[in-house]
Design a protein around this motif. Structure first.
Motif, PDB file in Angstrom:
ATOM      1  N   GLN B   1      63.681  20.561  41.113  1.00 58.01           N
ATOM      2  CA  GLN B   1      64.155  19.176  41.185  1.00 58.01           C
ATOM      3  C   GLN B   1      63.972  18.531  39.816  1.00 58.01           C
ATOM      4  O   GLN B   1      62.980  18.752  39.151  1.00 58.01           O
ATOM      5  CB  GLN B   1      63.395  18.393  42.240  1.00 58.01           C
ATOM      6  CG  GLN B   1      62.009  17.926  41.793  1.00 58.01           C
ATOM      7  CD  GLN B   1      61.006  17.879  42.912  1.00 58.01           C
ATOM      8  OE1 GLN B   1      60.959  18.752  43.734  1.00 58.01           O
ATOM      9  NE2 GLN B   1      60.196  16.843  42.930  1.00 58.01           N
ATOM     10  N   ASP B  31      53.733   7.106  33.914  1.00 57.43           N
ATOM     11  CA  ASP B  31      53.271   5.918  33.198  1.00 57.43           C
ATOM     12  C   ASP B  31      53.218   6.117  31.695  1.00 57.43           C
ATOM     13  O   ASP B  31      52.534   5.371  30.988  1.00 57.43           O
ATOM     14  CB  ASP B  31      51.915   5.459  33.741  1.00 57.43           C
ATOM     15  CG  ASP B  31      50.848   6.534  33.642  1.00 57.43           C
ATOM     16  OD1 ASP B  31      49.712   6.256  34.055  1.00 57.43           O
ATOM     17  OD2 ASP B  31      51.150   7.643  33.164  1.00 57.43           O
ATOM     18  N   TYR B  32      53.896   7.136  31.200  1.00 58.67           N
ATOM     19  CA  TYR B  32      53.984   7.336  29.750  1.00 58.67           C
ATOM     20  C   TYR B  32      55.281   8.056  29.482  1.00 58.67           C
ATOM     21  O   TYR B  32      55.582   9.068  30.120  1.00 58.67           O
ATOM     22  CB  TYR B  32      52.783   8.154  29.257  1.00 58.67           C
ATOM     23  CG  TYR B  32      52.731   8.348  27.768  1.00 58.67           C
ATOM     24  CD1 TYR B  32      52.752   9.623  27.209  1.00 58.67           C
ATOM     25  CD2 TYR B  32      52.631   7.276  26.896  1.00 58.67           C
ATOM     26  CE1 TYR B  32      52.681   9.820  25.850  1.00 58.67           C
ATOM     27  CE2 TYR B  32      52.569   7.457  25.525  1.00 58.67           C
ATOM     28  CZ  TYR B  32      52.583   8.742  25.013  1.00 58.67           C
ATOM     29  OH  TYR B  32      52.515   8.920  23.663  1.00 58.67           O
ATOM     30  N   LEU B  46      57.090  14.907  18.632  1.00 53.59           N
ATOM     31  CA  LEU B  46      57.086  13.539  19.145  1.00 53.59           C
ATOM     32  C   LEU B  46      57.779  12.601  18.169  1.00 53.59           C
ATOM     33  O   LEU B  46      57.471  12.564  16.981  1.00 53.59           O
ATOM     34  CB  LEU B  46      55.663  13.069  19.386  1.00 53.59           C
ATOM     35  CG  LEU B  46      55.556  11.657  19.955  1.00 53.59           C
ATOM     36  CD1 LEU B  46      56.053  11.626  21.400  1.00 53.59           C
ATOM     37  CD2 LEU B  46      54.123  11.152  19.874  1.00 53.59           C
ATOM     38  N   ARG B  51      54.886   2.834  26.982  1.00 52.44           N
ATOM     39  CA  ARG B  51      54.281   2.694  28.294  1.00 52.44           C
ATOM     40  C   ARG B  51      55.050   1.634  29.072  1.00 52.44           C
ATOM     41  O   ARG B  51      55.659   0.752  28.471  1.00 52.44           O
ATOM     42  CB  ARG B  51      52.809   2.300  28.164  1.00 52.44           C
ATOM     43  CG  ARG B  51      51.949   3.392  27.581  1.00 52.44           C
ATOM     44  CD  ARG B  51      50.488   3.040  27.643  1.00 52.44           C
ATOM     45  NE  ARG B  51      49.639   4.140  27.171  1.00 52.44           N
ATOM     46  CZ  ARG B  51      48.331   4.116  27.218  1.00 52.44           C
ATOM     47  NH1 ARG B  51      47.700   3.069  27.708  1.00 52.44           N
ATOM     48  NH2 ARG B  51      47.632   5.146  26.781  1.00 52.44           N
ATOM     49  N   TYR B  93      55.144  11.521  31.900  1.00 55.44           N
ATOM     50  CA  TYR B  93      54.043  12.089  32.668  1.00 55.44           C
ATOM     51  C   TYR B  93      53.223  11.009  33.339  1.00 55.44           C
ATOM     52  O   TYR B  93      53.347   9.828  33.037  1.00 55.44           O
ATOM     53  CB  TYR B  93      53.199  13.072  31.885  1.00 55.44           C
ATOM     54  CG  TYR B  93      52.404  12.599  30.701  1.00 55.44           C
ATOM     55  CD1 TYR B  93      52.718  13.094  29.438  1.00 55.44           C
ATOM     56  CD2 TYR B  93      51.309  11.757  30.824  1.00 55.44           C
ATOM     57  CE1 TYR B  93      51.979  12.726  28.334  1.00 55.44           C
ATOM     58  CE2 TYR B  93      50.574  11.380  29.722  1.00 55.44           C
ATOM     59  CZ  TYR B  93      50.907  11.873  28.483  1.00 55.44           C
ATOM     60  OH  TYR B  93      50.175  11.509  27.387  1.00 55.44           O
ATOM     61  N   SER B  95      49.502   9.610  35.130  1.00 53.02           N
ATOM     62  CA  SER B  95      48.050   9.621  35.024  1.00 53.02           C
ATOM     63  C   SER B  95      47.467  10.689  35.934  1.00 53.02           C
ATOM     64  O   SER B  95      47.952  10.912  37.037  1.00 53.02           O
ATOM     65  CB  SER B  95      47.487   8.253  35.442  1.00 53.02           C
ATOM     66  OG  SER B  95      47.992   7.239  34.642  1.00 53.02           O
ATOM     67  N   SER B  97      47.589  13.827  35.677  1.00 54.15           N
ATOM     68  CA  SER B  97      48.414  15.027  35.844  1.00 54.15           C
ATOM     69  C   SER B  97      48.113  16.067  34.785  1.00 54.15           C
ATOM     70  O   SER B  97      48.932  16.953  34.554  1.00 54.15           O
ATOM     71  CB  SER B  97      49.892  14.641  35.778  1.00 54.15           C
ATOM     72  OG  SER B  97      50.214  14.215  34.459  1.00 54.15           O
ATOM     73  N   ALA B  98      46.957  15.956  34.131  1.00 52.80           N
ATOM     74  CA  ALA B  98      46.635  16.849  33.008  1.00 52.80           C
ATOM     75  C   ALA B  98      47.710  16.760  31.932  1.00 52.80           C
ATOM     76  O   ALA B  98      47.992  17.720  31.239  1.00 52.80           O
ATOM     77  CB  ALA B  98      46.457  18.291  33.474  1.00 52.80           C
ATOM     78  N   ARG B  99      48.297  15.580  31.827  1.00 51.76           N
ATOM     79  CA  ARG B  99      49.295  15.298  30.790  1.00 51.76           C
ATOM     80  C   ARG B  99      50.488  16.238  30.867  1.00 51.76           C
ATOM     81  O   ARG B  99      51.103  16.573  29.867  1.00 51.76           O
ATOM     82  CB  ARG B  99      48.647  15.349  29.410  1.00 51.76           C
ATOM     83  CG  ARG B  99      47.486  14.358  29.282  1.00 51.76           C
ATOM     84  CD  ARG B  99      46.640  14.678  28.075  1.00 51.76           C
ATOM     85  NE  ARG B  99      47.411  14.667  26.848  1.00 51.76           N
ATOM     86  CZ  ARG B  99      47.738  13.574  26.172  1.00 51.76           C
ATOM     87  NH1 ARG B  99      47.364  12.395  26.611  1.00 51.76           N
ATOM     88  NH2 ARG B  99      48.430  13.647  25.062  1.00 51.76           N
ATOM     89  N   GLN B 100      50.844  16.671  32.091  1.00 53.01           N
ATOM     90  CA  GLN B 100      52.005  17.540  32.267  1.00 53.01           C
ATOM     91  C   GLN B 100      53.273  16.736  32.019  1.00 53.01           C
ATOM     92  O   GLN B 100      53.536  15.758  32.694  1.00 53.01           O
ATOM     93  CB  GLN B 100      52.055  18.086  33.691  1.00 53.01           C
ATOM     94  CG  GLN B 100      50.917  18.997  34.072  1.00 53.01           C
ATOM     95  CD  GLN B 100      51.063  19.436  35.508  1.00 53.01           C
ATOM     96  OE1 GLN B 100      52.052  20.064  35.884  1.00 53.01           O
ATOM     97  NE2 GLN B 100      50.089  19.089  36.324  1.00 53.01           N
ATOM     98  N   LEU B 101      54.061  17.189  31.069  1.00 49.75           N
ATOM     99  CA  LEU B 101      55.311  16.507  30.754  1.00 49.75           C
ATOM    100  C   LEU B 101      56.451  17.022  31.635  1.00 49.75           C
ATOM    101  O   LEU B 101      56.598  18.224  31.822  1.00 49.75           O
ATOM    102  CB  LEU B 101      55.673  16.728  29.290  1.00 49.75           C
ATOM    103  CG  LEU B 101      54.920  15.902  28.243  1.00 49.75           C
ATOM    104  CD1 LEU B 101      55.191  16.436  26.856  1.00 49.75           C
ATOM    105  CD2 LEU B 101      55.314  14.441  28.346  1.00 49.75           C
ATOM    106  N   PHE B 103      60.446  16.951  31.417  1.00 52.29           N
ATOM    107  CA  PHE B 103      61.453  16.694  30.413  1.00 52.29           C
ATOM    108  C   PHE B 103      62.823  16.437  31.027  1.00 52.29           C
ATOM    109  O   PHE B 103      63.165  16.993  32.079  1.00 52.29           O
ATOM    110  CB  PHE B 103      61.584  17.895  29.466  1.00 52.29           C
ATOM    111  CG  PHE B 103      60.499  18.004  28.443  1.00 52.29           C
ATOM    112  CD1 PHE B 103      59.306  18.636  28.737  1.00 52.29           C
ATOM    113  CD2 PHE B 103      60.672  17.477  27.173  1.00 52.29           C
ATOM    114  CE1 PHE B 103      58.301  18.745  27.789  1.00 52.29           C
ATOM    115  CE2 PHE B 103      59.672  17.584  26.218  1.00 52.29           C
ATOM    116  CZ  PHE B 103      58.485  18.214  26.528  1.00 52.29           C
ATOM    117  N   GLY B 104      63.609  15.615  30.342  1.00 49.70           N
ATOM    118  CA  GLY B 104      65.029  15.531  30.625  1.00 49.70           C
ATOM    119  C   GLY B 104      65.723  16.780  30.094  1.00 49.70           C
ATOM    120  O   GLY B 104      65.100  17.613  29.429  1.00 49.70           O
TER     121      GLY B 104
END
Lengths: 116, 113
Positions: B1, B31-32, B46, B51, B93, B95, B97-101, B103-104
């Protein structure tokens, strides 16, 4: 300053062969990640690690295994390569600091893997 | 998904023009929202991030506009230059989530001289 280094940069495998991709970072980052990049699909997370000795599954973990025996290294293994695993693989690392605005993920330059 | 939808898939702009790339997300826990720039043969880097408590962030020629109620955000590149030609990815990503990104799918930008 090497940052995130991936080896090898290119590899061609035959179906059923196994191999390990190595990621090394010299920034003392706690978190490390493996992504695959396919045309039109962006980057998808395979596995990640929040510290030495710990790993977790991402969005597309099937067919891959990982290990993080040392903080600076994160290995991605393909036990029995399949043509569907032809992709560009990226490793990334980041601090675990909650100040996310200053702690982006740093990426390596990728490993281009072809499975025949 | 696909939790972050990005458009357009490709974009061609004349030098000096404005490039606009749009993203929409579904997960309200995000939230980021960083944007990454990728040149051929290189990993993503990056570019700029925002935010959701801020509606706009500008860094040089690059601006992120954020619409929390619509769950949409966009990247504007002002005075586009040939050196901006690259693939751009929006990401998000949450909060905890272990900073899991997430992506588009990416936008390939070509700026014509």
């Amino acid at each position: 300053n090497a940052g995130v280094t991936q080896t090898p940069k290119f590899r061609v495998l035959k179906t059923g062969q196994s191999m390990t991709l190595l990621c090394a970072q010299d920034m003392n980052h706690e978190y490390m990640y493996w992504y695959r990049q396919d045309p039109g699909m962006g980057l998808r997370l395979i596995h990640y690690s929040v510290g030495e000795g710990t790993t977790a599954k991402g969005e597309v973990p099937d067919g891959y295994n990982v290990s993080r025996l040392k903080k600076q290294n994160f290995l991605l293994g393909l036990e029995s390569a399949a043509p569907s695993q032809t992709s560009v693989y990226f490793c990334a690392s980041s601090y675990s600091n909650s100040d996310r605005s200053n702690q982006p993920q740093h990426f390596g330059d990728g490993t281009r893997l072809s499975i025949l | 998904q696909q939790q972050v939808k990005q458009s357009p898939q490709s974009l061609i702009v004349q030098k000096g023009g404005i490039s606009i790339i749009n993203c929409a997300y579904e997960n309200t826990a995000f939230d980021y929202f960083p944007w990454y720039q990728q040149f051929p043969g290189k990993g993503p880097a990056l570019l700029i991030a925002i935010r959701p408590d801020v509606s706009e962030k500008k860094e040089g020629r690059f601006t992120i506009s954020f619409n929390k109620s619509a769950k949409q955000f966009s990247l504007h590149i002002m005075d586009s230059q040939p050196g901006d030609s690259a693939t751009y990815f929006c990401a998000a990503y949450a909060s905890g989530s272990a900073r899991q990104l997430t992506f588009g799918s990416g936008t390939q930008l070509t700026v014509l001289p």
